[in-house]
Enzyme design. Structure first.
Site, PDB file in Angstrom:
ATOM      1  N   GLY A   1      18.041  30.040  26.899  1.00  0.00           N
ATOM      2  CA  GLY A   1      17.851  29.941  25.453  1.00  0.00           C
ATOM      3  C   GLY A   1      19.064  29.365  24.744  1.00  0.00           C
ATOM      4  CB  CYS A   2      22.659  30.166  24.941  1.00  0.00           C
ATOM      5  SG  CYS A   2      22.514  31.895  24.409  1.00  0.00           S
ATOM      6  CB  THR A   3      21.298  25.787  27.863  1.00  0.00           C
ATOM      7  OG1 THR A   3      22.275  26.560  28.572  1.00  0.00           O
ATOM      8  CG2 THR A   3      21.421  24.325  28.248  1.00  0.00           C
TER       9      THR A   3
ATOM     10  CB  ALA B   1      24.071  24.599  22.869  1.00  0.00           C
TER      11      ALA B   1
END
Length: 127
Positions: free
Chosen positions: A13-15, A18
């Site tokens: 999710g963070c990738t 970002a």
């Protein structure tokens, strides 16, 4: 400025989030806005994350969670007798005077960068 608090470098999710913010960064810059990512990860972790995914974001390290706590992006949870802290995905749009103009708690990563951009555009159109 858009402050984006997130749980962990390199996670799915963070990738996704970002990379989406990186793709939209020129549009944020046209609105005179910078996007800051904040997590508890180390500076080295951020450098590796940036390099691996060719991110153009400014990532800040908050290992003691002080900033995340102040902005409500770090919560203490419990599971039975176990108590632990964790980051929650939270974004704030902050104006040049340091006033939070919009608060987005516990967001879903997919499409989030676009939603933040839309909200920033709407806020700026009111000025």
């Amino acid at each position: 400025m858009c402050s984006n608090f997130y749980p962990k470098d390199g996670t799915t999710g963070c990738t996704l989030e970002a990379k989406d913010f990186t793709a939209l960064l020129p549009r944020f810059h046209k609105l005179n806005a910078e996007v800051l990512g904040v997590s508890e990860d180390s500076s080295q972790s951020h450098c590796d994350f940036i390099a691996e995914h060719e991110l153009k974001l400014v990532l800040l390290s908050d290992p003691d969670h002080k900033v995340m706590e102040q902005y409500g992006a770090w919560v203490v949870s419990s599971f039975g007798s176990l108590t632990y802290g964790r980051a929650i995905r939270t974004t704030m749009i902050i104006d040049p005077a340091g006033i939070i103009r919009h608060y987005m708690p516990e967001v879903m990563p997919q499409g989030h960068a676009g939603r933040v951009l839309e909200k920033l555009e709407a806020l700026q159109s009111l000025q």
